[in-house]
Design a protein around this motif. Sequence first.
Motif, PDB file in Angstrom:
ATOM      1  N   TRP A   1       0.727  -1.298  -0.302  1.00 20.02           N
ATOM      2  CA  TRP A   1       0.227   0.059  -0.243  1.00 20.02           C
ATOM      3  C   TRP A   1       1.540   1.072   0.148  1.00 20.02           C
ATOM      4  N   ARG A   2       1.925   1.625   0.821  1.00 16.49           N
ATOM      5  CA  ARG A   2       3.262   2.747   0.098  1.00 16.49           C
ATOM      6  C   ARG A   2       3.291   2.338  -0.748  1.00 16.49           C
ATOM      7  N   ASN A   3       3.943   1.949  -1.675  1.00 17.64           N
ATOM      8  CA  ASN A   3       4.272   2.315  -2.415  1.00 17.64           C
ATOM      9  C   ASN A   3       2.990   2.999  -3.604  1.00 17.64           C
ATOM     10  N   VAL A   4       1.779   1.756  -3.903  1.00 19.74           N
ATOM     11  CA  VAL A   4       1.111   2.204  -4.432  1.00 19.74           C
ATOM     12  C   VAL A   4       0.228   3.709  -3.908  1.00 19.74           C
ATOM     13  N   LEU A   5       0.763   4.504  -2.527  1.00 24.05           N
ATOM     14  CA  LEU A   5       0.295   5.397  -2.403  1.00 24.05           C
ATOM     15  C   LEU A   5       1.028   6.542  -3.240  1.00 24.05           C
ATOM     16  N   ILE A   6       2.318   6.339  -3.026  1.00 20.92           N
ATOM     17  CA  ILE A   6       3.287   7.369  -3.289  1.00 20.92           C
ATOM     18  C   ILE A   6       3.434   7.576  -4.750  1.00 20.92           C
ATOM     19  N   VAL A   7       2.435   6.412  -5.468  1.00 16.76           N
ATOM     20  CA  VAL A   7       2.703   6.648  -7.234  1.00 16.76           C
ATOM     21  C   VAL A   7       2.019   6.890  -7.600  1.00 16.76           C
ATOM     22  N   TYR A   8       0.845   6.887  -6.284  1.00 13.92           N
ATOM     23  CA  TYR A   8      -0.503   8.413  -6.640  1.00 13.92           C
ATOM     24  C   TYR A   8      -0.142  10.048  -7.075  1.00 13.92           C
ATOM     25  N   GLY A   9       0.855   9.937  -5.415  1.00 15.08           N
ATOM     26  CA  GLY A   9       1.287  11.338  -5.379  1.00 15.08           C
ATOM     27  C   GLY A   9       1.740  11.967  -6.272  1.00 15.08           C
ATOM     28  N   LEU A  10       2.530  11.048  -6.974  1.00 13.12           N
ATOM     29  CA  LEU A  10       3.886  11.327  -7.975  1.00 13.12           C
ATOM     30  C   LEU A  10       2.370  11.521  -9.460  1.00 13.12           C
ATOM     31  N   ILE A  11       2.156  11.253  -9.404  1.00 10.21           N
ATOM     32  CA  ILE A  11       1.094  11.247 -10.600  1.00 10.21           C
ATOM     33  C   ILE A  11       0.270  13.293 -10.438  1.00 10.21           C
ATOM     34  N   GLY A  12      -0.224  12.764  -9.155  1.00  9.84           N
ATOM     35  CA  GLY A  12      -1.176  13.756  -9.043  1.00  9.84           C
ATOM     36  C   GLY A  12      -0.572  15.270  -8.859  1.00  9.84           C
TER      37      GLY A  12
END
Length: 411
Positions: free
Chosen positions: A167-178
């Motif tokens: 889950w940590r990496n998922v949220l990091i990727v989402y944040g980078l795209i945003g």
Amino acid sequence: MPEHSKNYKWYILILVILTDMFVIAIPLMGMSVMAREISDNLGLDLVQVGIIWGVGSLPGIFTSLLGGMIGDKAGPKRVLIIGTLLGGLLGMARGLAGSFLSMTMIVILLGAVVPVVLMNSLKTLGEWFPPQQLGLANGAHAMGMALGFMIGSLFSATTFSPLLGGWRNVLIVYGLIGALFSIPWFFTPANSRVSESTGISLSLRKALQHVAGLKSIWLLGFGLFGISGAIQGTLGYLPLYLRNIGWQPIHADGALSAFHTLSLTFVLPIVLLSDRLGSRKRLLLITSLMIAFGLGLLSFVSGGWVWAAVLLSGSVRDAFMAIFQTTVIETDHVGPVYAGTAIGFTMAISGISNAIAPPMGNSLAVLWPGAPFAFWSALSIFGVVCLWMIKEVNRSRNNLIMEIVPVQAET
């Protein structure tokens, strides 16, 4: 409107939709369906999960209004450049949280930014689209949000989390795209026709005084208080509830995904129907009653009836929001000039409910597992009553004219 503006508005619509999908919708539903994984990793109980899910709405009580007012004064483009960057970085930071306290603090900070992005996205549409196309634009925006909710709920836990290593990496990727969406907003021109008309004389204090004097805006705000709080609680609790009563994770997440898929499917037809009928209020009442009844069913049904309840409430969720946002802008003496402040005002009121409804509902699960849904259904009925009391807008009078000087408030 010049020809280039007539064509450019469609690019603006696409950019607004993609921005809110990746900064708001997809990460939000990702948190919901990954709640079990996050709670196991951080050692959270059900009430703490509800607090994290709802506490992000607490700062939105203030920043929804402030962000809308600043957007009215400085222009939404500048706000969106900063908002998308901050929203993305704070979204990434959630993936670094190591405890309930740190996650809560990050969610609070992110919750202060997200409403600002949403307020100014909606104001941008109000600036670029004429009255006869505003419902369509808001409907397309709502479809994009529903698509983002669907993607986040369907793929975050079952596909992206295993693929990216948790889950940590998922949220990091989402944040980078945003965060990357700050780049196209930096290079996007403002609507000079609106900014030249409003940027000089409009003050934050006068805008707030003007909007706060409109009775319909208060009623719309409390209507959203009931509906939005109920939906906020349901979206956070539904996957956990279905898992706890024995559903397989893929089916539990599938129910939430079906909720958003149905919303995506029906949002544009319902919004276009509101344009044809000439009555936003009528459809606001119908859709809000369907939400209330669907949540009420979830409190006691099981098996296939759960899908029926999800169908009933999910099919109109984003249509309700699209019609609501259009209604706010079309309200007498609002228009594009006060759109940011008016939408922010209603969102600020609803933010109180979004913050308290999830933990309050979750705490009732000790009575019986479906008790939270009964509470949220009752809350949505309160919203229906408030919406029933608003005055129907006469759109033939073209309420979207750009009034600069505040007029006398409703009595």
